[in-house]
Design a protein around this motif. Sequence first.
Motif, PDB file in Angstrom:
ATOM      1  N   MET A 105      -1.791  -0.512  18.455  1.00  0.00           N
ATOM      2  CA  MET A 105      -0.785   0.557  18.550  1.00  0.00           C
ATOM      3  C   MET A 105      -1.472   1.907  18.360  1.00  0.00           C
ATOM      4  O   MET A 105      -2.240   2.058  17.405  1.00  0.00           O
ATOM      5  N   SER A 115      -3.191  -9.256   8.557  1.00  0.00           N
ATOM      6  CA  SER A 115      -3.849  -8.675   9.736  1.00  0.00           C
ATOM      7  C   SER A 115      -2.885  -7.700  10.412  1.00  0.00           C
ATOM      8  O   SER A 115      -1.887  -7.310   9.813  1.00  0.00           O
ATOM      9  N   HIS A 116      -3.189  -7.349  11.631  1.00  0.00           N
ATOM     10  CA  HIS A 116      -2.445  -6.256  12.269  1.00  0.00           C
ATOM     11  C   HIS A 116      -1.545  -6.715  13.417  1.00  0.00           C
ATOM     12  O   HIS A 116      -1.774  -7.755  14.009  1.00  0.00           O
ATOM     13  N   TRP A 117      -0.569  -5.880  13.709  1.00  0.00           N
ATOM     14  CA  TRP A 117       0.296  -6.104  14.871  1.00  0.00           C
ATOM     15  C   TRP A 117      -0.250  -5.324  16.052  1.00  0.00           C
ATOM     16  O   TRP A 117      -0.595  -4.142  15.920  1.00  0.00           O
ATOM     17  N   SER A 170       3.818  -4.696   6.203  1.00  0.00           N
ATOM     18  CA  SER A 170       3.231  -4.671   4.847  1.00  0.00           C
ATOM     19  C   SER A 170       4.350  -4.709   3.801  1.00  0.00           C
ATOM     20  O   SER A 170       4.290  -5.463   2.832  1.00  0.00           O
ATOM     21  N   PRO A 213       0.873  -1.177   0.000  1.00  0.00           N
ATOM     22  CA  PRO A 213       0.000   0.000   0.000  1.00  0.00           C
ATOM     23  C   PRO A 213       0.908   1.225   0.000  1.00  0.00           C
ATOM     24  O   PRO A 213       2.087   1.122   0.374  1.00  0.00           O
ATOM     25  N   PHE A 240       1.762   4.683   1.821  1.00  0.00           N
ATOM     26  CA  PHE A 240       1.573   4.973   3.244  1.00  0.00           C
ATOM     27  C   PHE A 240       1.210   6.440   3.474  1.00  0.00           C
ATOM     28  O   PHE A 240       1.791   7.337   2.857  1.00  0.00           O
ATOM     29  N   TYR A 241       0.273   6.646   4.389  1.00  0.00           N
ATOM     30  CA  TYR A 241      -0.095   8.014   4.751  1.00  0.00           C
ATOM     31  C   TYR A 241       1.086   8.698   5.426  1.00  0.00           C
ATOM     32  O   TYR A 241       1.806   8.053   6.215  1.00  0.00           O
ATOM     33  N   VAL A 292      -1.958  -5.886   1.023  1.00  0.00           N
ATOM     34  CA  VAL A 292      -2.714  -4.857   1.743  1.00  0.00           C
ATOM     35  C   VAL A 292      -3.073  -5.334   3.148  1.00  0.00           C
ATOM     36  O   VAL A 292      -3.229  -6.534   3.373  1.00  0.00           O
ATOM     37  N   ASN A 298      -2.224   4.894  -8.090  1.00  0.00           N
ATOM     38  CA  ASN A 298      -0.750   4.805  -8.036  1.00  0.00           C
ATOM     39  C   ASN A 298      -0.246   3.509  -8.656  1.00  0.00           C
ATOM     40  O   ASN A 298       0.837   3.440  -9.211  1.00  0.00           O
ATOM     41  N   GLY A 358       3.847  -1.925  11.872  1.00  0.00           N
ATOM     42  CA  GLY A 358       2.757  -2.434  11.031  1.00  0.00           C
ATOM     43  C   GLY A 358       3.019  -2.079   9.573  1.00  0.00           C
ATOM     44  O   GLY A 358       2.847  -2.900   8.661  1.00  0.00           O
ATOM     45  N   HIS A 391       5.615   2.868  11.462  1.00  0.00           N
ATOM     46  CA  HIS A 391       5.707   1.955  12.604  1.00  0.00           C
ATOM     47  C   HIS A 391       5.847   0.527  12.096  1.00  0.00           C
ATOM     48  O   HIS A 391       5.889   0.293  10.877  1.00  0.00           O
TER      49      HIS A 391
HETATM   50  N1  MSP Z   1      -2.834   5.270   2.356  1.00  0.00           N
HETATM   51  C1  MSP Z   1      -3.629   4.144   2.611  1.00  0.00           C
HETATM   52  C2  MSP Z   1      -3.352   3.056   1.605  1.00  0.00           C
HETATM   53  C3  MSP Z   1      -3.546   3.433   0.182  1.00  0.00           C
HETATM   54  S1  MSP Z   1      -3.094   2.132  -0.892  1.00  0.00           S
HETATM   55  C4  MSP Z   1      -3.630   2.613  -2.358  1.00  0.00           C
HETATM   56  C5  MSP Z   1      -3.345   3.618   4.015  1.00  0.00           C
HETATM   57  N2  MSP Z   1      -2.202   3.989   4.554  1.00  0.00           N
HETATM   58  S2  MSP Z   1      -1.725   3.582   6.039  1.00  0.00           S
HETATM   59  O1  MSP Z   1      -0.463   4.224   6.208  1.00  0.00           O
HETATM   60  O2  MSP Z   1      -2.737   3.908   6.992  1.00  0.00           O
HETATM   61  O3  MSP Z   1      -1.570   2.035   6.063  1.00  0.00           O
HETATM   62  C6  MSP Z   1      -0.707   1.392   5.198  1.00  0.00           C
HETATM   63  C7  MSP Z   1      -0.622  -0.079   5.512  1.00  0.00           C
HETATM   64  O4  MSP Z   1      -0.150  -0.280   6.835  1.00  0.00           O
HETATM   65  C8  MSP Z   1      -1.973  -0.797   5.429  1.00  0.00           C
HETATM   66  O5  MSP Z   1      -1.832  -2.006   4.745  1.00  0.00           O
HETATM   67  C9  MSP Z   1      -2.314  -1.067   6.869  1.00  0.00           C
HETATM   68  O6  MSP Z   1      -3.078  -2.225   7.026  1.00  0.00           O
HETATM   69  C10 MSP Z   1      -0.930  -1.271   7.437  1.00  0.00           C
HETATM   70  N3  MSP Z   1      -0.958  -1.128   8.873  1.00  0.00           N
HETATM   71  C11 MSP Z   1      -1.265  -0.026   9.606  1.00  0.00           C
HETATM   72  N4  MSP Z   1      -1.259  -0.378  10.912  1.00  0.00           N
HETATM   73  C12 MSP Z   1      -0.967  -1.697  11.044  1.00  0.00           C
HETATM   74  C13 MSP Z   1      -0.693  -2.547  12.109  1.00  0.00           C
HETATM   75  N5  MSP Z   1      -0.816  -2.189  13.357  1.00  0.00           N
HETATM   76  N6  MSP Z   1      -0.257  -3.799  11.805  1.00  0.00           N
HETATM   77  C14 MSP Z   1      -0.040  -4.216  10.528  1.00  0.00           C
HETATM   78  N7  MSP Z   1      -0.280  -3.417   9.509  1.00  0.00           N
HETATM   79  C15 MSP Z   1      -0.910  -2.226   9.724  1.00  0.00           C
HETATM   80  O7  MSP Z   1      -4.160   2.878   4.528  1.00  0.00           O
END
Ligand code: MSP
Length: 580
Positions: A336, A327-329, A56, A41, A43-44, A296, A274, A52, A50
């Motif tokens: 977190m 899934s998530h950490w 990814s 993905p 990232f914002y 994702v 993108n 997580g 972090h």
């Molecule tokens: N910008 C959007 C994605 C757009 S893709 C066309 C976005 N960004 S994000 O920064 O919030 O997240 C990016 C990735 O990090 C996602 O896949 C999200 O699931 C992952 N994670 C964010 N927190 C997470 C955890 N705590 N654990 C594992 N992955 C997590 O969403």
Amino acid sequence: MLLFPARGLFRPARGPLRATPRPHPRRGSSGSGRRWLLSTPIFYVNGPPHIGHLYSALLADALHRQRGLLGPGPGLLATGTDEHGLKIQQAAATAGTSPPELCAHVSSLFRDLFSQAGVSFTDFIRTTEPRHRRAVQHFWVALRDRGLLYKGVYEGWYCTPDECFLPEAQLTERPDAHGRSCKVSLESGHQVHWTKEENYMFKLSEFQEPLQKWLQGNHHVISPEPFYQLVLRWLEEDLPDLSVSRERSRLQWGIPVPDDSTQTIYVWVDALVNYLTVAGYPDTHQAWWPAAYHVVGKDILKFHAIYWPALLMAMGLDPPRQIYVHSHWTVHGQKMSKSLGNVVDPVACFNQYTVDGFRYFLLRQGVPERDCDYSEEKVIKLVNSELADALGGLLNRCTAPSINPSGTYPHFSESCFRKGSDQGASSRALAEDYELVALVAHLPRQVTDYFDHFQIYKALESIIACVRQTNGFFQRHAPWKLCRDNPAEKCWLDTILHVTLECLRIYGILLQPVIPATADRLLSRLAVKPEERAFTDVTFLPRYHGKLSPFEGRRLGPDTGVLFHKLETTRRRPMETKGP
Ligand code: MSP
């Protein structure tokens, strides 16, 4: 054992690999099956990376490296940052900076982190780049010209942190910081606000049936299976049209709608495109599309498994080939979050556990189907037991000068280790040894299958099980008790070392996608040349099959250092905290 027809060489990456675009055969022509465009993905940039986020990226990196080892590709690995939208606009205002400054700063944190982590990306896209703006606007005009957009008044609950509208059924009430009741998203817990504005709408509802058909005929398109089932269930519910723009008066930080200066393109449409931008859209994307594989997190599954395929179908493009969901950490069992102050900094983890140590932990312990928990104790226990003790210990045992004084890959004796049922009096191998040989011979295929099914943790589990069995083999035959001056014993001693080194060679090759630097050190110590490290020709123990081994008699590599140093805990033990 020749697993795959093509032979390939994969350069172990120590930083971002530069894309060297090669001429590609067009879709449908020979070779197109081997092409892939893997993505993380984007990232914002409203906060630093972090663990997580890193997870990814590491999943995608391991898949990309593994594919590279299967053959020459071509393959791309794209990552980057998602820089537009209300969330970023607000984050910049809160930080007292401008959106471009915030984006440049945080984007470089992600880029640096991924370079340090050995994520072998071939492209790092920022959605504020001109090439992306051009792609998004081109995409928009094409959608509009196909009659798939219309203007309507949109009313609903908008969740800025999640950048989406949410229906009433996905909301709940919670007290805010002042104790006042407010509406929040059921899934993310973030607050929503009532919004009413004139937006462009995408005719998403028209794609409910095509999406169902696409998924029903394509069982493996979303892995793991529970997420596939989840998307099918979503598609049984009502699928309303999607608001795809925001009023420019509210959202200036975004790509303007072509020919309508009052509207900004919805950040999720902007972000999803993108994947086309990195494929060269609108000029050269056909060379890559539809070989798109997206990694994702589960929180953004709907955007990737419903909105994105629908948008692609609307454009006459194929949906992605596969969507890998994780899934998530959590940290000590908790989500977190900045407010809890438990966000784990990946750079600190690299400093404490080393890059490969932490890569190994995340990919070995992370099970995509379910949330996984991070704690320092877990990392140290797992990494010490598997990388330092089991793997490092095994290498040390069979290369130590006391046991292997010639410092070579010694000879294998067919009479000491007779093949299968053909066991003569001189054979010293036991039934468990034959089991080990069969297990390791099968391992490359098993590991490849696990990678194909997005079960990297299982691939690692099976490798480490073999490593333990090899330690058992070594222990069982106690080669240190054998006398080199006795020709029969020397023959068997050398054979034990040869078999052990062969096992280690296979483990080193198979571990490259996950712990590239450690695998490189291991293979270099075994004197395995770079062109002998592909998954394509992993021939295990050829001498056992009566064939020549290119390694037999070869001098081992010069680096005799420890393969993986044991990690130490940062917490003081109770004894150490006591005063004198
Ligand atoms: N910008 C959007 C994605 C757009 S893709 C066309 C976005 N960004 S994000 O920064 O919030 O997240 C990016 C990735 O990090 C996602 O896949 C999200 O699931 C992952 N994670 C964010 N927190 C997470 C955890 N705590 N654990 C594992 N992955 C997590 O969403």
